[in-house]
Motif scaffolding. Structure first.
Motif, PDB file in Angstrom:
ATOM      1  N   GLU A   1       0.831  -1.209   0.000  1.00 40.25           N
ATOM      2  CA  GLU A   1       0.000   0.000   0.000  1.00 40.25           C
ATOM      3  C   GLU A   1       0.865   1.258   0.000  1.00 40.25           C
ATOM      4  O   GLU A   1       0.608   2.203  -0.744  1.00 40.25           O
ATOM      5  CB  GLU A   1      -0.914   0.032   1.229  1.00 40.25           C
TER       6      GLU A   1
ATOM      7  N   VAL B   1       0.331   3.244  -3.345  1.00 38.05           N
ATOM      8  CA  VAL B   1      -0.669   4.284  -3.103  1.00 38.05           C
ATOM      9  C   VAL B   1      -0.022   5.580  -2.634  1.00 38.05           C
ATOM     10  O   VAL B   1      -0.516   6.663  -2.917  1.00 38.05           O
ATOM     11  CB  VAL B   1      -1.726   3.799  -2.082  1.00 38.05           C
TER      12      VAL B   1
ATOM     13  N   ARG C   1      -5.408   2.894   5.774  1.00 34.73           N
ATOM     14  CA  ARG C   1      -6.108   3.342   4.569  1.00 34.73           C
ATOM     15  C   ARG C   1      -7.326   4.188   4.887  1.00 34.73           C
ATOM     16  O   ARG C   1      -7.525   5.246   4.318  1.00 34.73           O
ATOM     17  CB  ARG C   1      -6.506   2.139   3.706  1.00 34.73           C
ATOM     18  N   SER C   2      -8.188   3.703   5.813  1.00 34.73           N
ATOM     19  CA  SER C   2      -9.441   4.414   6.067  1.00 34.73           C
ATOM     20  C   SER C   2      -9.697   4.714   7.542  1.00 34.73           C
ATOM     21  O   SER C   2     -10.728   5.268   7.876  1.00 34.73           O
ATOM     22  CB  SER C   2     -10.617   3.603   5.517  1.00 34.73           C
TER      23      SER C   2
ATOM     24  N   GLU D   1      -6.446   7.233   2.628  1.00 36.20           N
ATOM     25  CA  GLU D   1      -7.275   7.355   1.422  1.00 36.20           C
ATOM     26  C   GLU D   1      -8.723   7.725   1.703  1.00 36.20           C
ATOM     27  O   GLU D   1      -9.437   8.142   0.791  1.00 36.20           O
ATOM     28  CB  GLU D   1      -7.274   6.040   0.645  1.00 36.20           C
TER      29      GLU D   1
ATOM     30  N   ARG E   1     -12.138   5.875  -3.251  1.00 31.44           N
ATOM     31  CA  ARG E   1     -11.648   6.561  -2.061  1.00 31.44           C
ATOM     32  C   ARG E   1     -11.018   7.901  -2.435  1.00 31.44           C
ATOM     33  O   ARG E   1     -10.611   8.103  -3.571  1.00 31.44           O
ATOM     34  CB  ARG E   1     -10.607   5.701  -1.341  1.00 31.44           C
ATOM     35  N   GLY E   2     -10.928   8.780  -1.448  1.00 33.73           N
ATOM     36  CA  GLY E   2     -10.196  10.027  -1.615  1.00 33.73           C
ATOM     37  C   GLY E   2     -10.998  11.193  -2.137  1.00 33.73           C
ATOM     38  O   GLY E   2     -10.437  12.250  -2.398  1.00 33.73           O
TER      39      GLY E   2
ATOM     40  N   GLY F   1      -9.950  11.760   4.163  1.00 35.99           N
ATOM     41  CA  GLY F   1      -8.652  11.103   4.145  1.00 35.99           C
ATOM     42  C   GLY F   1      -7.495  12.083   4.058  1.00 35.99           C
ATOM     43  O   GLY F   1      -7.659  13.261   3.740  1.00 35.99           O
TER      44      GLY F   1
ATOM     45  N   ARG G   1      -4.929  12.364   1.995  1.00 38.46           N
ATOM     46  CA  ARG G   1      -4.689  12.967   0.678  1.00 38.46           C
ATOM     47  C   ARG G   1      -5.770  13.969   0.315  1.00 38.46           C
ATOM     48  O   ARG G   1      -5.477  15.004  -0.277  1.00 38.46           O
ATOM     49  CB  ARG G   1      -4.572  11.881  -0.400  1.00 38.46           C
TER      50      ARG G   1
END
Length: 157
Positions: free
Chosen positions: A54, A58, A104-105, A132, A141-142, A146, A148
């Motif tokens: 990841e 990512v 990630r979340s 994300e 996502r995003g 998140g 980003r």
């Protein structure tokens, strides 16, 4: 940590109080922007608990410490997580370090924070929304939350 722990920034003290009221089993959660501010002020260490894959594909936050909660594309639970976390945080105060966990979340980092708390870490917080963010109506996502999404510093290999 107690509510009279004056060494912690207000945002972390507020998160801790909320976590205690809700019996979360870890120190609490902070929004991504507040987490980044704490890292920039050198008042906390950012720990990325995502897999190496990841981080590579990512993106990741420069200067963050990597201790995977799960590994590989199957996300197999890392049985050495707590030991690796302690080793990586040794230079920052060990189990007394203020650590902000990012996934990630924001879900795996909660599990990782609970495991750290159970192992005696005192100031391990979850970063809300993750790197994300959550899936939107288009299963992407995003686009609404998140790290980003908030345009905080990150790079991609």
């Amino acid at each position: 940590m107690t509510t009279t722990d004056t060494s912690l920034p207000e945002v972390l003290e507020t998160a801790w109080k909320a976590a205690q009221q809700q019996a979360l089993g870890y120190a609490g959660s902070v929004p991504p922007v507040a987490a980044w501010q704490l890292v920039q002020q050198q008042r906390a260490v950012l720990v990325d608990v995502r897999s190496a894959e990841e981080r590579h594909f990512v993106g990741h936050v420069p200067g963050s410490i990597h201790v995977p909660w799960a590994t590989g594309t199957a996300l197999t639970r890392n049985p050495r997580f707590v030991r690796e976390l302690e080793a990586r945080l040794a230079a920052h105060g060990g189990k007394e370090a203020v650590a902000l966990l990012l996934c990630r979340s924001g879900k795996r980092s909660v599990l990782a924070a609970q495991a750290a708390e159970a192992a005696g870490f005192r100031h391990v917080f979850n970063v809300q929304e993750g790197f994300e963010g959550e899936l939107d109506a288009q299963q992407q996502r995003g686009h609404g939350d998140g790290w980003r999404y908030h345009q905080l510093l990150w790079v991609q290999d």
